[in-house]
Design a protein around this motif. Sequence first.
Motif, short mmCIF file in Angstrom:
data_model
loop_
_atom_site.label_atom_id
_atom_site.label_comp_id
_atom_site.label_asym_id
_atom_site.label_seq_id
_atom_site.Cartn_x
_atom_site.Cartn_y
_atom_site.Cartn_z
N HIS A 234 0.86 -1.11 -0.02
CA HIS A 234 0.13 0.02 -0.13
C HIS A 234 1.02 1.20 0.01
O HIS A 234 0.47 2.27 0.35
CB HIS A 234 -0.73 0.19 1.27
N HIS A 235 2.03 1.18 -0.42
CA HIS A 235 3.01 2.37 -0.49
C HIS A 235 2.35 3.56 -1.20
O HIS A 235 1.87 3.25 -2.21
CB HIS A 235 4.33 1.92 -1.00
N ARG A 236 2.35 4.69 -0.72
CA ARG A 236 2.09 5.82 -1.42
C ARG A 236 3.07 6.54 -2.35
O ARG A 236 4.12 7.04 -1.86
CB ARG A 236 1.44 7.00 -0.44
N TYR A 237 3.11 6.41 -3.57
CA TYR A 237 4.26 6.69 -4.30
C TYR A 237 4.35 8.24 -4.55
O TYR A 237 3.22 9.00 -4.65
CB TYR A 237 4.04 6.12 -5.67
N THR A 238 5.51 8.73 -4.85
CA THR A 238 5.71 10.05 -5.14
C THR A 238 6.85 10.07 -6.39
O THR A 238 7.24 8.83 -6.67
CB THR A 238 6.51 10.79 -3.86
N GLU A 239 6.74 11.07 -7.23
CA GLU A 239 7.76 11.17 -8.37
C GLU A 239 9.29 10.87 -7.96
O GLU A 239 10.04 10.15 -8.90
CB GLU A 239 7.46 12.38 -9.15
N GLN A 240 9.62 11.06 -6.65
CA GLN A 240 10.79 10.90 -6.30
C GLN A 240 11.06 9.34 -6.35
O GLN A 240 12.39 9.05 -6.59
CB GLN A 240 11.01 11.58 -4.93
N ASP A 241 10.32 8.64 -6.08
CA ASP A 241 10.33 7.17 -5.87
C ASP A 241 10.87 6.58 -7.11
O ASP A 241 11.79 5.52 -7.52
CB ASP A 241 9.12 6.32 -5.65
N PHE A 242 10.57 7.41 -8.27
CA PHE A 242 10.91 6.83 -9.63
C PHE A 242 12.10 7.67 -10.36
O PHE A 242 12.48 7.34 -11.47
CB PHE A 242 9.65 6.96 -10.78
N ALA A 243 12.77 8.62 -9.42
CA ALA A 243 13.53 9.47 -9.90
C ALA A 243 14.85 8.72 -10.78
O ALA A 243 15.24 9.41 -11.67
CB ALA A 243 14.01 10.50 -9.20
N ALA A 244 15.38 7.79 -10.13
CA ALA A 244 16.50 7.12 -10.43
C ALA A 244 16.03 5.92 -11.57
O ALA A 244 17.30 5.17 -12.04
CB ALA A 244 17.25 6.39 -9.21
N PHE A 245 14.91 5.85 -12.08
CA PHE A 245 14.52 4.74 -12.88
C PHE A 245 14.39 5.11 -14.49
O PHE A 245 13.84 4.57 -15.23
CB PHE A 245 13.14 3.90 -12.60
N ALA A 246 15.08 6.23 -14.86
CA ALA A 246 14.73 6.93 -16.11
C ALA A 246 15.60 6.00 -17.23
O ALA A 246 14.96 6.28 -18.46
CB ALA A 246 15.08 8.48 -16.19
N ASP A 247 16.75 5.28 -16.85
CA ASP A 247 17.48 4.57 -18.14
C ASP A 247 16.50 3.50 -18.41
O ASP A 247 16.96 2.89 -19.62
CB ASP A 247 18.60 4.22 -17.38
N ARG A 248 15.52 2.90 -17.73
CA ARG A 248 14.92 1.73 -18.60
C ARG A 248 13.30 1.75 -18.45
O ARG A 248 12.91 2.79 -17.58
CB ARG A 248 15.26 0.32 -17.84
N PRO A 249 12.62 1.08 -19.02
CA PRO A 249 11.25 0.99 -19.00
C PRO A 249 10.75 0.62 -17.40
O PRO A 249 11.37 -0.34 -17.02
CB PRO A 249 10.39 -0.04 -20.05
N ILE A 250 9.63 0.79 -16.96
CA ILE A 250 9.38 0.48 -15.74
C ILE A 250 7.99 -0.45 -15.64
O ILE A 250 7.21 -0.01 -16.48
CB ILE A 250 8.86 1.78 -14.78
N ILE A 251 8.00 -1.53 -15.21
CA ILE A 251 6.98 -2.53 -14.81
C ILE A 251 6.57 -2.44 -13.74
O ILE A 251 7.23 -2.82 -12.68
CB ILE A 251 7.27 -3.88 -15.63
N MET A 252 5.04 -2.27 -13.55
CA MET A 252 4.72 -2.35 -11.93
C MET A 252 3.32 -3.45 -11.85
O MET A 252 2.98 -3.92 -13.04
CB MET A 252 4.54 -0.96 -11.48
N THR A 253 2.98 -3.44 -10.83
CA THR A 253 1.53 -4.18 -10.60
C THR A 253 0.48 -3.22 -10.83
O THR A 253 0.57 -2.00 -10.97
CB THR A 253 1.57 -4.85 -8.97
#
Length: 331
Positions: free
Chosen positions: A272-291
């Motif tokens: 139930h984590h409440r995401y922020t844009e900061q959570d994804f800041a380091a993931f720009a180099d690859r596509p992101i797949i989530m549930t």
Amino acid sequence: MTRTRSEPMLVRAWYRQATWLWLLRPLELVFRVVVQLRRKAYRYGLATVYRPPIPLVIVGNITVGGTGKTPVVIALVEALQARGLRPGVVSRGYGAAPGARFPHQVSDRSDADQCGDEPLLIHRRTGAPTVVDPDRSAAVSTLLASAEIDLVLSDDGLQHYALARDFEIVLMDALRGTGNGFCLPAGPLREPLGRLAEVDYVLLRGSDDPIQGVRYDVQGLRPVRENDAGEQAAPLPGSAIHAVAGIGQPGQFFSTLEEAGFVVGKHSFADHHRYTEQDFAAFADRPIIMTEKDAVKCRSMAHAQMWYLKISARLPEPLVDAVAALVRSPA
């Protein structure tokens, strides 16, 4: 960078049957006594029980942690709808923001801060009337006042004895089972194992058993940002991706992606984590797949290379038959 959230030491001990947990058995005895006294209070009329005028089905578990209830609720709603029935759903609303107001009638305008991620996902997938309230009895009353329905499905709530039920479904992990068989805090059980003999149906996640087994069909990748459908090519097997999961057992999600052929960078967050844009800041180099459960919380901050894995539960037909029969049977 790979971020993984290790399973708490106590949880690992439960399922590895660590011997030191016997030190917690006195506390477990206290827990068992409290559970039994609470049940008897409702059973013998010492505490108020609300009984709705239509059938109510609980989809719950007796262990702490995620067992995949939400996909089962979605699949059950869809199966009942396919038979011409009108199910409604109530939920506790875990993951809603502090200060959220209840009861909340989930709509297309709702967000996870208002109602929690799982009820939002259920409503978006099925369109079923869905109401969220920590007081599930109040949720059912609101649901009945606002929608024409034939029966109510409660997402979780097996231990919510203030709400009378006509059918109980317990979902268990076929591999993990019930751990060491102890109740909290010495083990993962919310109630003693004998409780399983009282429920109407036990489902086993990950089992091929035709009567009790639940399997999950992978239906491919979908863009998190809804208006991107068809605009971007989804990552192909063999691609390096960032996998993001804020669920009870993220390892199963990561394994599914690895089995599909992806090179997975694993990033697990609390359930139930409440995401922020900061959570994804380091993931720009690859596509992101989530549930899909995570995706309903991330649409407002999503970019074109954020995807979710759509899955659906396959339920045994005898279960759907049994639940559908509740509507046709006299109360």
